[in-house]
Design a protein around this motif. Structure first.
Motif, mmCIF file in Angstrom:
data_model
loop_
_atom_site.group_PDB
_atom_site.id
_atom_site.type_symbol
_atom_site.label_atom_id
_atom_site.label_comp_id
_atom_site.label_asym_id
_atom_site.label_seq_id
_atom_site.Cartn_x
_atom_site.Cartn_y
_atom_site.Cartn_z
ATOM 1 N N ASP A 70 2.977 -11.695 41.564
ATOM 2 C CA ASP A 70 3.538 -11.427 42.883
ATOM 3 C C ASP A 70 3.886 -12.728 43.593
ATOM 4 O O ASP A 70 3.648 -13.825 43.088
ATOM 5 N N GLY A 71 4.490 -12.582 44.771
ATOM 6 C CA GLY A 71 4.853 -13.749 45.572
ATOM 7 C C GLY A 71 5.899 -14.642 44.943
ATOM 8 O O GLY A 71 5.935 -15.855 45.191
ATOM 9 N N GLY A 72 6.775 -14.044 44.124
ATOM 10 C CA GLY A 72 7.813 -14.834 43.465
ATOM 11 C C GLY A 72 7.460 -15.239 42.057
ATOM 12 O O GLY A 72 8.317 -15.700 41.294
ATOM 13 N N GLY A 87 -4.307 -18.114 41.704
ATOM 14 C CA GLY A 87 -3.570 -17.949 42.955
ATOM 15 C C GLY A 87 -3.135 -19.283 43.511
ATOM 16 O O GLY A 87 -3.816 -20.297 43.338
ATOM 17 N N THR A 88 -1.989 -19.291 44.179
ATOM 18 C CA THR A 88 -1.524 -20.523 44.810
ATOM 19 C C THR A 88 -2.404 -20.835 46.013
ATOM 20 O O THR A 88 -3.036 -19.966 46.601
ATOM 21 N N THR A 89 -2.437 -22.079 46.359
ATOM 22 C CA THR A 89 -3.202 -22.510 47.530
ATOM 23 C C THR A 89 -2.402 -23.587 48.241
ATOM 24 O O THR A 89 -1.269 -23.879 47.877
ATOM 25 N N MET A 98 -1.386 -6.642 46.913
ATOM 26 C CA MET A 98 -1.172 -5.944 45.653
ATOM 27 C C MET A 98 -0.939 -4.470 45.925
ATOM 28 O O MET A 98 -1.415 -3.927 46.906
ATOM 29 N N GLY A 99 -0.205 -3.806 45.030
ATOM 30 C CA GLY A 99 0.226 -2.457 45.339
ATOM 31 C C GLY A 99 -0.363 -1.353 44.486
ATOM 32 O O GLY A 99 0.004 -1.194 43.324
ATOM 33 N N HIS A 100 -1.289 -0.600 45.060
ATOM 34 C CA HIS A 100 -1.693 0.641 44.413
ATOM 35 C C HIS A 100 -0.453 1.492 44.138
ATOM 36 O O HIS A 100 -0.328 2.134 43.099
ATOM 37 N N TYR A 101 0.450 1.506 45.107
ATOM 38 C CA TYR A 101 1.604 2.411 45.058
ATOM 39 C C TYR A 101 2.551 2.088 43.910
ATOM 40 O O TYR A 101 3.281 2.961 43.447
ATOM 41 N N SER A 102 2.578 0.859 43.432
ATOM 42 C CA SER A 102 3.463 0.525 42.316
ATOM 43 C C SER A 102 2.802 0.804 40.967
ATOM 44 O O SER A 102 3.466 1.188 40.007
ATOM 45 N N LEU A 103 1.486 0.625 40.889
ATOM 46 C CA LEU A 103 0.784 0.836 39.623
ATOM 47 C C LEU A 103 0.313 2.276 39.428
ATOM 48 O O LEU A 103 0.095 2.703 38.294
ATOM 49 N N PHE A 104 0.156 3.034 40.513
ATOM 50 C CA PHE A 104 -0.378 4.385 40.402
ATOM 51 C C PHE A 104 0.448 5.267 39.465
ATOM 52 O O PHE A 104 -0.114 5.987 38.630
ATOM 53 N N PRO A 105 1.803 5.254 39.533
ATOM 54 C CA PRO A 105 2.582 6.065 38.584
ATOM 55 C C PRO A 105 2.305 5.692 37.129
ATOM 56 O O PRO A 105 2.292 6.557 36.256
ATOM 57 N N LEU A 106 2.086 4.403 36.874
ATOM 58 C CA LEU A 106 1.776 3.952 35.516
ATOM 59 C C LEU A 106 0.452 4.540 35.049
ATOM 60 O O LEU A 106 0.349 5.080 33.936
ATOM 61 N N PHE A 107 -0.567 4.472 35.888
ATOM 62 C CA PHE A 107 -1.881 4.997 35.532
ATOM 63 C C PHE A 107 -1.819 6.504 35.325
ATOM 64 O O PHE A 107 -2.414 7.042 34.387
ATOM 65 N N GLU A 108 -1.085 7.195 36.195
ATOM 66 C CA GLU A 108 -0.982 8.651 36.100
ATOM 67 C C GLU A 108 -0.226 9.070 34.841
ATOM 68 O O GLU A 108 -0.648 9.970 34.117
ATOM 69 N N THR A 109 0.902 8.429 34.575
ATOM 70 C CA THR A 109 1.755 8.812 33.447
ATOM 71 C C THR A 109 1.092 8.533 32.108
ATOM 72 O O THR A 109 1.168 9.344 31.179
ATOM 73 N N LEU A 110 0.427 7.382 31.987
ATOM 74 C CA LEU A 110 -0.176 6.995 30.711
ATOM 75 C C LEU A 110 -1.621 7.465 30.580
ATOM 76 O O LEU A 110 -2.253 7.236 29.549
ATOM 77 N N GLY A 111 -2.148 8.104 31.607
ATOM 78 C CA GLY A 111 -3.509 8.621 31.520
ATOM 79 C C GLY A 111 -4.567 7.540 31.480
ATOM 80 O O GLY A 111 -5.538 7.632 30.728
ATOM 81 N N ILE A 112 -4.390 6.494 32.285
ATOM 82 C CA ILE A 112 -5.368 5.404 32.343
ATOM 83 C C ILE A 112 -6.482 5.816 33.295
ATOM 84 O O ILE A 112 -6.290 5.838 34.517
ATOM 85 N N THR A 113 -7.632 6.159 32.758
ATOM 86 C CA THR A 113 -8.747 6.644 33.578
ATOM 87 C C THR A 113 -10.013 5.812 33.422
ATOM 88 O O THR A 113 -10.980 6.016 34.164
ATOM 89 N N PRO A 152 -3.637 -15.166 48.424
ATOM 90 C CA PRO A 152 -2.750 -16.329 48.320
ATOM 91 C C PRO A 152 -1.294 -15.900 48.461
ATOM 92 O O PRO A 152 -0.968 -14.714 48.368
ATOM 93 N N ALA A 153 -0.419 -16.868 48.670
ATOM 94 C CA ALA A 153 1.006 -16.569 48.816
ATOM 95 C C ALA A 153 1.564 -15.946 47.543
ATOM 96 O O ALA A 153 2.486 -15.135 47.586
ATOM 97 N N SER A 154 1.010 -16.318 46.392
ATOM 98 C CA SER A 154 1.423 -15.724 45.120
ATOM 99 C C SER A 154 0.270 -15.840 44.136
ATOM 100 O O SER A 154 -0.608 -16.697 44.278
ATOM 101 N N CYS A 155 0.261 -14.953 43.157
ATOM 102 C CA CYS A 155 -0.824 -14.994 42.181
ATOM 103 C C CYS A 155 -0.417 -14.321 40.874
ATOM 104 O O CYS A 155 0.598 -13.617 40.797
#
Length: 207
Positions: free
Chosen positions: A71-73, A26-28, A1-16, A47-50
């Motif tokens: 994620d994972g497709g 999750g797939t198994t 999972m990506g901090h780097y993809s969600l961080f701009p969202l949290f910063e821009t919308l002020g999610i604190t 898991p491969a996707s979740c």
């Protein structure tokens, strides 16, 4: 999972304020035992996707809301606004769903468009960026330490999103919805799940 993809969202919308709960699927994999396929429990890797759903409390400038991760497709089905234009949900991206419409952006929310795309977002052309041309401040981390200042990715600023990512991982490992008290730093509906909030470090690696 990506901090780097969600961080701009949290910063821009002020999610604190951290989420109050998370639920995940999750797939198994399965293995054959006596000609019968059985689920294989995985306690060592993602898991491969979740799919994960978090519930967030009211923020300073936002009402309570839900956040979904795929994620994972895995991805959500195309909303009506995309289907109207004969399009499908992109392979990756970020979609904001409000009471009056939807906004679709790239992996970090870049190049946003209003759905349906026939509706123009005034003034947005200046905000379009080419992710491949963005200059990366590769020395920012080291420079900040040497100068004694916070980096743009400060641990203090990243507390809420870190709680979010970790709670999603706990929901995956627990296999159930988990309720979280950010003030107590505890899972309140499953005592056993609290073991995932901490870890025993190897000798010499203690914090």
């Amino acid at each position: 999972m990506g901090h780097y993809s969600l961080f701009p969202l949290f910063e821009t919308l002020g999610i604190t304020k951290s989420p109050t709960s998370a639920k995940a699927f999750g797939t198994t994999t399965r293995e054959e035992v006596n000609q019968v396929y059985q689920w294989v429990k995985n306690d060592v890797a993602f898991p491969a996707s979740c799919m994960i759903k978090w519930k967030f409390p009211e923020q300073e400038k936002l009402p309570a809301f839900d956040l979904f991760w795929y994620d994972g497709g895995m991805k959500p089905f195309a909303p009506e606004e995309l289907e109207m234009d004969g399009k499908d949900t992109p392979e990756e991206g970020l979609m904001l769903m409000g009471t009056k419409g939807k906004i679709l952006g790239g992996f970090r929310g870049e190049n946003p468009v209003l759905l349906p795309e026939s509706k123009l977002m005034a003034g947005r052309d200046a905000e379009r960026i080419n992710s491949r041309e963005v200059e990366r401040m590769t020395d920012s981390w080291v420079d900040s330490m040497l100068e004694g200042r916070q980096t743009p990715g400060s641990f203090v600023r990243a507390q809420c999103i870190t709680d979010t990512i970790n709670l999603g991982a706990i929901a995956l490992r627990s296999g159930k919805k988990v309720d979280f008290d950010a003030n107590l730093l505890r899972i309140t509906n499953d005592e056993a799940a609290n073991q995932f909030l901490t870890r025993t470090y190897r000798k010499g690696c203690e914090i």
